[in-house]
Design a protein around this motif. Structure first.
Motif, PDB file in Angstrom:
ATOM      1  N   LEU A 106     -17.621 -21.312  52.358  1.00  0.00           N
ATOM      2  CA  LEU A 106     -17.404 -19.957  51.879  1.00  0.00           C
ATOM      3  C   LEU A 106     -16.314 -20.037  50.823  1.00  0.00           C
ATOM      4  O   LEU A 106     -15.185 -20.433  51.118  1.00  0.00           O
ATOM      5  CB  LEU A 106     -16.967 -19.043  53.024  1.00  0.00           C
ATOM      6  CG  LEU A 106     -17.908 -18.984  54.223  1.00  0.00           C
ATOM      7  CD1 LEU A 106     -17.314 -18.125  55.319  1.00  0.00           C
ATOM      8  CD2 LEU A 106     -19.283 -18.487  53.819  1.00  0.00           C
ATOM      9  N   ALA A 107     -16.671 -19.721  49.586  1.00  0.00           N
ATOM     10  CA  ALA A 107     -15.729 -19.846  48.468  1.00  0.00           C
ATOM     11  C   ALA A 107     -15.990 -18.739  47.460  1.00  0.00           C
ATOM     12  O   ALA A 107     -17.133 -18.549  47.037  1.00  0.00           O
ATOM     13  CB  ALA A 107     -15.868 -21.213  47.806  1.00  0.00           C
ATOM     14  N   ASP A 108     -14.927 -18.013  47.098  1.00  0.00           N
ATOM     15  CA  ASP A 108     -15.087 -16.906  46.165  1.00  0.00           C
ATOM     16  C   ASP A 108     -14.494 -17.167  44.782  1.00  0.00           C
ATOM     17  O   ASP A 108     -14.536 -16.297  43.917  1.00  0.00           O
ATOM     18  CB  ASP A 108     -14.525 -15.608  46.751  1.00  0.00           C
ATOM     19  CG  ASP A 108     -13.082 -15.718  47.198  1.00  0.00           C
ATOM     20  OD1 ASP A 108     -12.490 -16.809  47.078  1.00  0.00           O
ATOM     21  OD2 ASP A 108     -12.550 -14.705  47.696  1.00  0.00           O
ATOM     22  N   ASP A 109     -13.979 -18.359  44.552  1.00  0.00           N
ATOM     23  CA  ASP A 109     -13.514 -18.711  43.207  1.00  0.00           C
ATOM     24  C   ASP A 109     -14.757 -18.868  42.328  1.00  0.00           C
ATOM     25  O   ASP A 109     -15.682 -19.601  42.683  1.00  0.00           O
ATOM     26  CB  ASP A 109     -12.718 -20.019  43.243  1.00  0.00           C
ATOM     27  CG  ASP A 109     -12.151 -20.408  41.890  1.00  0.00           C
ATOM     28  OD1 ASP A 109     -12.528 -19.794  40.865  1.00  0.00           O
ATOM     29  OD2 ASP A 109     -11.332 -21.331  41.842  1.00  0.00           O
ATOM     30  N   PRO A 110     -14.824 -18.173  41.194  1.00  0.00           N
ATOM     31  CA  PRO A 110     -16.011 -18.277  40.334  1.00  0.00           C
ATOM     32  C   PRO A 110     -16.365 -19.717  39.954  1.00  0.00           C
ATOM     33  O   PRO A 110     -17.539 -20.033  39.761  1.00  0.00           O
ATOM     34  CB  PRO A 110     -15.637 -17.456  39.095  1.00  0.00           C
ATOM     35  CG  PRO A 110     -14.607 -16.495  39.573  1.00  0.00           C
ATOM     36  CD  PRO A 110     -13.847 -17.218  40.653  1.00  0.00           C
ATOM     37  N   ALA A 111     -15.386 -20.594  39.850  1.00  0.00           N
ATOM     38  CA  ALA A 111     -15.654 -21.987  39.489  1.00  0.00           C
ATOM     39  C   ALA A 111     -16.458 -22.714  40.565  1.00  0.00           C
ATOM     40  O   ALA A 111     -17.140 -23.696  40.268  1.00  0.00           O
ATOM     41  CB  ALA A 111     -14.351 -22.729  39.222  1.00  0.00           C
ATOM     42  N   ALA A 112     -16.409 -22.243  41.801  1.00  0.00           N
ATOM     43  CA  ALA A 112     -17.148 -22.894  42.887  1.00  0.00           C
ATOM     44  C   ALA A 112     -18.650 -22.892  42.624  1.00  0.00           C
ATOM     45  O   ALA A 112     -19.358 -23.819  43.024  1.00  0.00           O
ATOM     46  CB  ALA A 112     -16.839 -22.218  44.220  1.00  0.00           C
TER      47      ALA A 112
END
Length: 69
Positions: free
Chosen positions: A34-40
């Motif tokens: 679960l990752a909300d950084d746009p770069a992910a």
């Protein structure tokens, strides 16, 4: 399946956590990140391609990766 809650963390931290957790799961099992950084959205699929792992799902802030080796 294990879930890595990387919400609020900037890349490359989600990818680093994924790399460190993969040896803890059996081949064929799934790791959910679960990752909300746009770069992910770019970094996690690229890491899967480089490491020969299967990206099953990339929807919103959820990424499911199957360990292949």
């Amino acid at each position: 399946m294990i879930t890595l809650d990387c919400l609020g963390q900037r890349c490359p931290l989600p990818v680093i956590k994924l790399a460190k957790s993969l040896p803890q799961v059996a081949v064929g099992e799934i790791v959910r990140v679960l990752a909300d950084d746009p770069a992910a959205a770019n970094d996690i699929p690229a890491w899967c391609r480089m490491k020969g792992q299967e990206l099953i799902t990339a929807q919103g802030h959820q990424f499911d990766i199957r360990r292949l080796k």
